[in-house]
Design a protein around this motif. Sequence first.
Motif, PDB file in Angstrom:
ATOM      1  N   GLY A   1       0.508  -1.071  -0.071  1.00  0.00           N
ATOM      2  CA  GLY A   1      -0.220   0.133  -0.490  1.00  0.00           C
ATOM      3  C   GLY A   1       0.866   1.428  -0.470  1.00  0.00           C
TER       4      GLY A   1
ATOM      5  N   ARG B   1       2.158   1.858  -3.768  1.00  0.00           N
ATOM      6  CA  ARG B   1       1.569   2.195  -4.590  1.00  0.00           C
ATOM      7  C   ARG B   1       0.343   3.944  -4.078  1.00  0.00           C
TER       8      ARG B   1
ATOM      9  N   ARG C   1       2.742 -13.347  -4.014  1.00  0.00           N
ATOM     10  CA  ARG C   1       1.693 -13.936  -3.543  1.00  0.00           C
ATOM     11  C   ARG C   1       0.329 -12.879  -3.094  1.00  0.00           C
TER      12      ARG C   1
ATOM     13  N   ARG D   1     -10.463 -11.204  -1.278  1.00  0.00           N
ATOM     14  CA  ARG D   1      -9.937 -10.775  -1.518  1.00  0.00           C
ATOM     15  C   ARG D   1     -10.845 -10.219  -2.523  1.00  0.00           C
TER      16      ARG D   1
HETATM   17  P1  ATP Z   1      -4.499  -0.156   3.648  1.00  0.00           P
HETATM   18  O1  ATP Z   1      -3.799  -0.234   4.232  1.00  0.00           O
HETATM   19  O2  ATP Z   1      -4.155   0.764   3.423  1.00  0.00           O
HETATM   20  O3  ATP Z   1      -6.228  -0.499   3.666  1.00  0.00           O
HETATM   21  P2  ATP Z   1      -3.114  -2.133   2.144  1.00  0.00           P
HETATM   22  O4  ATP Z   1      -2.722  -1.963   0.723  1.00  0.00           O
HETATM   23  O5  ATP Z   1      -1.608  -1.993   2.913  1.00  0.00           O
HETATM   24  O6  ATP Z   1      -4.257  -1.134   2.415  1.00  0.00           O
HETATM   25  P3  ATP Z   1      -3.227  -4.520   3.810  1.00  0.00           P
HETATM   26  O7  ATP Z   1      -4.611  -4.836   3.936  1.00  0.00           O
HETATM   27  O8  ATP Z   1      -2.650  -3.013   4.966  1.00  0.00           O
HETATM   28  O9  ATP Z   1      -3.398  -2.658   2.003  1.00  0.00           O
HETATM   29  O10 ATP Z   1      -2.415  -5.247   3.483  1.00  0.00           O
HETATM   30  C1  ATP Z   1      -0.761  -5.004   2.916  1.00  0.00           C
HETATM   31  C2  ATP Z   1      -0.820  -5.769   1.462  1.00  0.00           C
HETATM   32  O11 ATP Z   1      -0.322  -6.838   1.922  1.00  0.00           O
HETATM   33  C3  ATP Z   1      -1.487  -5.404   0.713  1.00  0.00           C
HETATM   34  O12 ATP Z   1      -1.275  -4.269  -0.793  1.00  0.00           O
HETATM   35  C4  ATP Z   1      -1.039  -6.290  -0.733  1.00  0.00           C
HETATM   36  O13 ATP Z   1       0.269  -6.419  -1.141  1.00  0.00           O
HETATM   37  C5  ATP Z   1      -1.104  -7.721   0.719  1.00  0.00           C
HETATM   38  N1  ATP Z   1      -2.155  -7.995   0.567  1.00  0.00           N
HETATM   39  C6  ATP Z   1      -3.211  -7.885   2.330  1.00  0.00           C
HETATM   40  N2  ATP Z   1      -3.970  -8.419   2.520  1.00  0.00           N
HETATM   41  C7  ATP Z   1      -3.923  -9.265   1.378  1.00  0.00           C
HETATM   42  C8  ATP Z   1      -4.702 -11.252   1.053  1.00  0.00           C
HETATM   43  N3  ATP Z   1      -5.925 -11.130   1.339  1.00  0.00           N
HETATM   44  N4  ATP Z   1      -4.169 -11.641  -0.372  1.00  0.00           N
HETATM   45  C9  ATP Z   1      -3.281 -11.151  -0.366  1.00  0.00           C
HETATM   46  N5  ATP Z   1      -2.645  -9.898  -0.261  1.00  0.00           N
HETATM   47  C10 ATP Z   1      -2.591  -9.193   0.791  1.00  0.00           C
END
Ligand code: ATP
Length: 425
Positions: A28, A31, A111, A158
Amino acid sequence: MEMDWPAPVVSVLNTLEAGGYEAYLVGGCVRDRLLGRPVTDFDVATNATPDQVVSLFPRTVPTGLKHGTVTVLSEGLPVEVTTYRKDIGYSDGRRPDKVAFCHSLEEDLSRRDFTVNAMAMDVRGHIVDCFGGRSDLARRVIRAVGVPSHRFQEDGLRILRAFRFAAQLGFQLDDDTWRGMEQNAEKLRAVSPERIGVEVAKIAAADWSAVIDSMAKSEIWAYVDPHLRPLQQGFKRLSTAAKSLQSWMKPHAVEDRIAEALAIWCHAAGLTPTSCRAMGRALRWSNQYCQEAGDFLELLQANPLKWSTWEWRRHLFEFGEGRVERACAALDIWENVGDDHRPRWTLFREYAQTQPIWRVQDLQISGQDIVALGARGPLVGQVKQQLTEDVLMKRVLNDRSHLLKRATALIHSLAGGTTFDFTDG
Ligand code: ATP
Ligand code: MG
């Protein structure tokens, strides 16, 4: 590319590299940085094992050692450092059977759920983007990493995350990704209500109008808690008003937005406040959110255009100025999409200007005053309540001497058991 990461984050990356390891910001934060959005969480991926990470930093917290995550406190800022890993087997459609550390960043990125979440950046600003994340950011598309249907099969959550990122970023769902979501909608059955609730709250707080049409035609509703199923109908009916309602809500505090969105969805679905609160509970939302969503729905269903003066004052007093104002505005916008006709909100302003009292605490007499006049036990509360109503109805002025006189009369009549003529005085 030059990127100014906060100094404590840079220091974590530098320390890992100086120790002979690879270190990348991932997910995140990369991104959001590339999009120019504010970044609050910093996730680092490394080929150092958790033990090696712990040995490099003076202050660490073993947040999720099983998953390879150590939180490094760098000048007070928490930075999550996770060892490269791959997930093995998803027999329950919820979480990997096993996670294993691996040696390559690329494997770790593969992944991850969506291409825009699967980029990494080192301390020099060099970007590793194996799955076309940058081009999807530019096209504003949410696309699964790898074969979409496999990825949703592995983890049903997801599907909701895809809706959530599309809403947060205002992106479109890629066609194949959408098909993969639909083919695996039943995988949501295995996802816990808490995790569903977190994603739905994030959708409610974001631009849900961007995903409302896809959510309305999605298959997911057959596989979530029955309390949530009516949302699909609500989304269908809201479709045209959604944009206006959502942009009106945008400046509100995030907690208000979440409760208001749920109430608006439930109103469109024709649900009662009781069912709306039950839906909030099925999402495992806090009591406060459930209560507020139900209250807001009550107001949406109350038709302010028909309220008497007494009802205006009562509602303003019970629900508070902000909530009544927002319910009036929402209903006006809903009914008059595209024009400036605001009949309920105009009425709200008139009544708000002459509202005699907003809260019991504003009564210019205290419980102690009432006790000093001779009242005891439950009588004190009764007198206070009656005084509040009297002030609301403008039968008595909210000033101390008038209230003391009125209270004396009330105590006399209530304690004596005689009926008091409230229209008098
Ligand atoms: P935010 O924290 O703003 O909600 P984020 O992209 O950081 O967005 P998180 O849920 O904190 O989302 O997860 C961090 C990272 O871990 C994601 O960007 C993704 O790459 C990975 N990730 C998280 N959950 C999953 C999942 N269920 N399946 C695959 N990858 C995941
Ligand atoms: Mg995050």
